[in-house]
Write an enzyme that holds these catalytic residues in place. Structure first.
Site, short mmCIF file in Angstrom:
data_model
loop_
_atom_site.label_atom_id
_atom_site.label_comp_id
_atom_site.label_asym_id
_atom_site.label_seq_id
_atom_site.Cartn_x
_atom_site.Cartn_y
_atom_site.Cartn_z
N ASN A 1 0.81 -1.23 0.00
CA ASN A 1 0.00 0.00 0.00
C ASN A 1 0.83 1.27 0.00
O ASN A 1 0.36 2.31 -0.42
CB ASN A 1 -0.96 0.01 1.19
N GLN B 1 -4.86 -3.80 -2.16
CA GLN B 1 -4.34 -2.79 -3.10
C GLN B 1 -4.23 -3.33 -4.53
O GLN B 1 -4.02 -2.55 -5.46
CB GLN B 1 -2.95 -2.31 -2.65
N HIS C 1 -13.63 0.06 -0.66
CA HIS C 1 -13.41 1.51 -0.76
C HIS C 1 -12.15 1.87 -1.53
O HIS C 1 -11.92 3.05 -1.81
CB HIS C 1 -13.46 2.17 0.62
N CYS D 1 -3.56 5.04 7.71
CA CYS D 1 -3.90 4.50 9.02
C CYS D 1 -2.85 4.90 10.05
O CYS D 1 -3.13 4.96 11.22
CB CYS D 1 -3.99 2.99 8.97
N1 PLP Z 1 -4.51 -4.15 3.51
C1 PLP Z 1 -3.97 -3.21 2.74
C2 PLP Z 1 -2.82 -3.55 1.86
C3 PLP Z 1 -4.49 -1.91 2.75
O1 PLP Z 1 -3.94 -0.96 1.98
C4 PLP Z 1 -5.58 -1.62 3.60
C5 PLP Z 1 -6.11 -0.23 3.69
O2 PLP Z 1 -5.39 0.73 3.53
C6 PLP Z 1 -6.12 -2.66 4.36
C7 PLP Z 1 -5.56 -3.90 4.31
C8 PLP Z 1 -7.29 -2.42 5.26
O3 PLP Z 1 -8.46 -2.28 4.50
P1 PLP Z 1 -9.75 -1.57 5.15
O4 PLP Z 1 -9.45 -0.12 5.18
O5 PLP Z 1 -10.86 -1.90 4.22
O6 PLP Z 1 -9.93 -2.16 6.49
#
Ligand code: PLP
Length: 390
Positions: free
Chosen positions: A155, A183, A205, A329
């Protein structure tokens, strides 16, 4: 603030709901709001629509319809897959899990929680390009390995990992293989059957569906236990009244996202390359992070010496440009990105990094505007930076 321009270049964090997705989901919020488990017609309509969406997700992944389970997000899917596979393994005395050191926290923190319960986790180190080799996975697999969990695409730096090759190794060694494809979906050609994937997480999303809808692919015959207990929804494997509208949205979004992957990638990669080229040519002391060969079409991750990524973000925002440093995050945290540390960046360079992630809604004009604004911002911040002056 420049109120005239708005450029959204943070599509790896989240995406705007598209018109086709919005149109598809709207009736399920207004007229067809029935509980899919009820027996009257608006409920039936919802139930049928959920099953259509399940088919759409299955088709996009090369899966069977009954191998798709809707969840609330990518994080839930990751938790379910990893904790479930761990429980399956533990029942057979297998308490070893293999992952990488640059996964999303939904995977890393789940593994850390399992380590506290007595699981042993091997974190494969990625190289300076942000890649691992299938051989690293083969060498790490042991008699007691319960699960290999490796992301399809990163990501932060956008690198695409050799998932089909890793899948083949896991299948040959009879070890469950989960991939976090949050991703990758919509950007990479995925076929779970051909690529020997047992469990795959995705999130709506990131592909123009609303936040709050995800899915987990569970290969037929892989009986991981439930994460959420309760009613009999999702074939009794994931309880909770279905989010009709968002599930419909996810189905539409994944159909749209996987329709013309190659032509979309070509368009978006052109924007990314123009941006990277322009930055490298006009700004001294920069470093592009992650492999350029095995990379998501929309991702540009660049480190600028002598300044802080957060200050770049704030100044970009004043010019109407949305971007990110590290993953959304973890912004707000002062720790440098674990992904950038994993590819060998020293702390100070990891701190000065910027992620711009483009999507099919971006234009050449967006890139021109960023290239007009960014060099001035970097110059200004460097002029104020004691680190840079030193
Ligand atoms: N895994 C990856 C590689 C992500 O980029 C993300 C979100 O940024 C997630 C998991 C988590 O997804 P969600 O935001 O739908 O919980």
């Amino acid at each position: 603030m420049n109120m005239n321009r708005f450029v959204y270049a943070d599509n790896a964090a989240t995406t705007q709901v598209s018109d086709s997705v919005f149109d598809a989901m709207l009736p399920f919020l207004k007229e067809k709001y029935g509980n899919a488990s009820s027996i009257y017609s608006i409920a039936h309509e919802a139930k049928f629509a959920i099953e259509d969406a399940r088919k759409q997700v299955a088709e996009a992944l090369g899966a069977q319809k009954n191998e798709i389970f809707f969840t609330s997000c990518g994080s839930e899917s990751d938790n379910w897959a990893i904790k479930g596979a761990a429980q399956l393994g533990a029942a057979k005395g297998k308490k070893h899990i293999i992952t990488t050191n640059f996964e999303h926290h939904a995977v890393l923190h789940t593994c850390e929680a399992l380590a506290k319960e007595g699981f042993e986790i091997t974190y494969l180190p990625v190289n300076e390009e942000g890649l691992i080799t299938p051989q690293q996975v083969a060498d790490a697999i042991r008699e007691d390995t319960a699960l290999v969990t490796i992301m399809y695409a990163n990501n932060e730096i956008g690198t695409i990992l050799p998932i089909p090759e890793i899948g083949a190794i896991c299948r040959e060694k009879n070890v469950l293989f989960h991939t976090d494809a949050v991703q990758a979906v919509g950007h990479v050609h995925i076929n779970v059957a051909e690529q020997n994937i047992d469990l795959l997480s995705l999130s709506g999303h990131k592909i123009h569906a609303p936040k709050g809808a995800g899915a987990l692919y569970i290969r037929k015959g892989v009986r991981i236990p439930n994460l959420i207990h309760g009613g009999g929804q999702e074939a009794g494997r994931r309880a909770g009244t279905e989010n009709n509208a968002f599930i419909v949205a996810l189905g539409q979004a994944i159909t749209d996202a996987t329709k013309d992957i190659d032509s979309k990638n070509a368009k978006v990669a052109k924007l990314r390359d123009k941006l990277i080229d322009g930055v490298v040519k006009t700004i001294p002391k920069v470093r592009v992070n992650g492999s350029m060969e095995h990379r998501l079409s929309g991702n540009a991750n660049i480190s600028f010496e002598g300044i802080e990524g957060e200050s770049i973000l704030l100044m970009l925002d004043m010019h109407g440009i949305c971007a990110s440093s590290g993953s959304a995050c973890t912004s707000g945290s002062l720790d440098p990105s674990h992904v950038l540390l994993a590819i060998g960046l020293p702390h100070e360079k990891a701190h000065g990094s910027l992620r711009l992630s483009f999507g099919e809604n971006n234009t050449e004009e967006d890139v021109d505007y960023i290239l007009e604004v960014l060099p001035k911002i970097i110059q200004r911040l460097r002029d104020m930076s004691p680190v840079w002056q030193a």
